[in-house]
Enzyme design. Sequence first.
Site, short mmCIF file in Angstrom:
data_model
loop_
_atom_site.label_atom_id
_atom_site.label_comp_id
_atom_site.label_asym_id
_atom_site.label_seq_id
_atom_site.Cartn_x
_atom_site.Cartn_y
_atom_site.Cartn_z
N GLY A 1 1.07 -1.30 -0.11
CA GLY A 1 -0.23 0.29 0.16
C GLY A 1 1.02 1.24 0.07
O GLY A 1 1.78 1.32 0.84
N ALA B 1 14.66 11.87 -1.96
CA ALA B 1 16.76 11.41 -0.81
C ALA B 1 17.24 10.60 -0.99
O ALA B 1 18.31 10.71 -0.66
CB ALA B 1 16.23 11.54 0.89
N ARG C 1 1.25 -5.00 -5.29
CA ARG C 1 1.46 -6.23 -4.05
C ARG C 1 1.82 -7.92 -4.94
O ARG C 1 0.67 -7.56 -5.84
CB ARG C 1 0.24 -6.75 -3.64
CG ARG C 1 -0.33 -5.71 -2.46
CD ARG C 1 -1.95 -5.76 -1.60
NE ARG C 1 -2.26 -4.42 -1.21
CZ ARG C 1 -1.75 -3.89 0.09
NH1 ARG C 1 -0.79 -4.47 1.13
NH2 ARG C 1 -2.77 -2.44 0.68
N GLY D 1 4.21 -6.91 4.16
CA GLY D 1 5.14 -7.78 3.07
C GLY D 1 6.01 -7.19 2.03
O GLY D 1 6.70 -8.19 1.82
N ASP E 1 -1.45 2.20 8.51
CA ASP E 1 -1.23 1.13 9.22
C ASP E 1 -1.07 2.02 10.58
O ASP E 1 -0.91 1.52 11.50
CB ASP E 1 -1.76 -0.31 8.98
CG ASP E 1 -2.62 -0.39 7.31
OD1 ASP E 1 -3.01 1.11 7.87
OD2 ASP E 1 -2.52 -1.09 7.39
N GLY F 1 -6.86 0.12 8.69
CA GLY F 1 -5.92 -0.44 9.59
C GLY F 1 -6.78 -1.24 9.87
O GLY F 1 -7.17 -2.60 10.81
N GLY G 1 -11.14 13.88 18.92
CA GLY G 1 -12.08 14.18 20.28
C GLY G 1 -13.30 13.27 20.29
O GLY G 1 -14.52 14.07 21.07
N ALA G 2 -12.79 11.83 19.81
CA ALA G 2 -13.91 11.08 19.83
C ALA G 2 -14.98 10.48 20.47
O ALA G 2 -13.86 10.75 22.15
CB ALA G 2 -13.53 9.91 18.82
N VAL H 1 -9.06 6.84 0.83
CA VAL H 1 -9.05 8.68 1.50
C VAL H 1 -7.87 8.88 1.96
O VAL H 1 -7.22 9.57 1.64
CB VAL H 1 -10.75 9.25 1.25
CG1 VAL H 1 -9.94 11.08 2.16
CG2 VAL H 1 -11.47 9.28 0.80
O1 F6P Z 1 -1.72 0.08 3.50
C1 F6P Z 1 -2.45 -0.69 4.30
C2 F6P Z 1 -4.18 -0.54 3.44
O2 F6P Z 1 -4.05 0.54 3.51
C3 F6P Z 1 -4.52 -1.05 5.21
O3 F6P Z 1 -5.10 -0.47 6.03
C4 F6P Z 1 -5.92 -2.06 3.92
O4 F6P Z 1 -6.79 -2.22 5.02
C5 F6P Z 1 -5.07 -1.97 2.92
O5 F6P Z 1 -4.11 -1.14 2.31
C6 F6P Z 1 -5.98 -2.06 1.35
O6 F6P Z 1 -5.08 -2.72 0.25
P1 F6P Z 1 -5.81 -2.57 -1.27
O7 F6P Z 1 -5.23 -0.82 -1.33
O8 F6P Z 1 -4.69 -2.55 -1.91
O9 F6P Z 1 -7.17 -2.57 -1.16
#
Ligand code: F6P
Length: 370
Positions: free
Chosen positions: A13, A24, A74, A106, A135, A178, A193-194, A275
């Site tokens: 991701g 850099a 991936r 990964g 995450d 996450g 502030g949840a 987003v």
């Molecule tokens: O990069 C981490 C993440 O954004 C996770 O929070 C989320 O579950 C996953 O990647 C989503 O992956 P993809 O963009 O491959 O659907």
Amino acid sequence: MAVQRIGILTSGGDAPGMNAAIRAATLVALAQGVEVVGIERGYRGLVDDVMAPLSPSDVAGILREGGTILGSARCKEFHHREVRDRARAVLAGRGIDGLLVIGGNGSLTGALKLADRDELGGQPLAIAGVPASIDNDLALTGLAIGVDTAMNTIVEACDKIADTATAHDRTFIVEVMGRDCGYLAMTSAIAVGADLALFPEAGKPEAAIVEQIVDTVLTVRSRARRTRRVIVIKAEGVAIAIERLKAAVDARLRERAPGADPAGIETRVTVLGHVVRGGRPSAFDRLLGSRLANVAVRALLAGSSHRMAAWMPPAELPADIATRSPVDPYCWLVDLAAVLAETDNLIAGKSPLARWRAGAFAEIEDALLL
Ligand code: F6P
């Protein structure tokens, strides 16, 4: 032997700040007289030999941009030995003897397998990792690239949601990214502030989660205050589909508050999804990406391998696992295998850090609701 040509790839991701790291790394290596090759689309581009030299003009201005100029992917096939052999042959053919991998769990696992000393069979290949994952699910680094920008995005979105929630005295359940780790949900709940944060590390069953949301809503609504809005932040890793959660909470609210106007009390849900992963990197992520890449590249140039550049690891680590970077007192070089082993524990909720995060949150839960 010091490396002669460095390849850079971003994988998994994407995370805001990856471009700052690419820039850099490129500039630091070129300044030391070492050539740099940008590998496109992560391990997929490596296996398919899609790569090109990077010059200062290629990386000019990119640190302002989200995503990654190299692209990402991936690449599940990388689990297979013959695919890694092909990647090693491509590296040898290109004269690349140092590889910088910018990515998450990964991606860094792929790097470690690629540079497995038995599989390399004498081929010179040094590797270094830079942690990048919104995450924050990589162990032995205080932060990964992208986390700060993602948190800022969540805070901005929730501030907007809070305006309409306040105007209507409504409850919103906001789902944030996450997959295996509740860090973003926990930290953004505090910053927003949840009233409640739901994260997988708490290990709560579905019925308890529903009851906790309902308790929170009824507590807040019982107050004689100007606003009775409720914001619940739910980590994606809490394995309850958000619409199902909404239906269960709404049904329980009708049971426990039979006199309330059903239309007024029912919850609203917002899934922030991808987003959270986009947008221009914050100043901190630009700096973090630049500093970690600087540390990682200089380690490669100094003849080190199988290390990840880390930002202030959250634990004392023995010298055979981690050493402070000689070029940046806030950064460490941590053994990659140790990072990945501890990351498995973190994701399984078994590491001291995962336990501390869940425990710390359990302690402040009451305070959030005041
Ligand atoms: O990069 C981490 C993440 O954004 C996770 O929070 C989320 O579950 C996953 O990647 C989503 O992956 P993809 O963009 O491959 O659907």
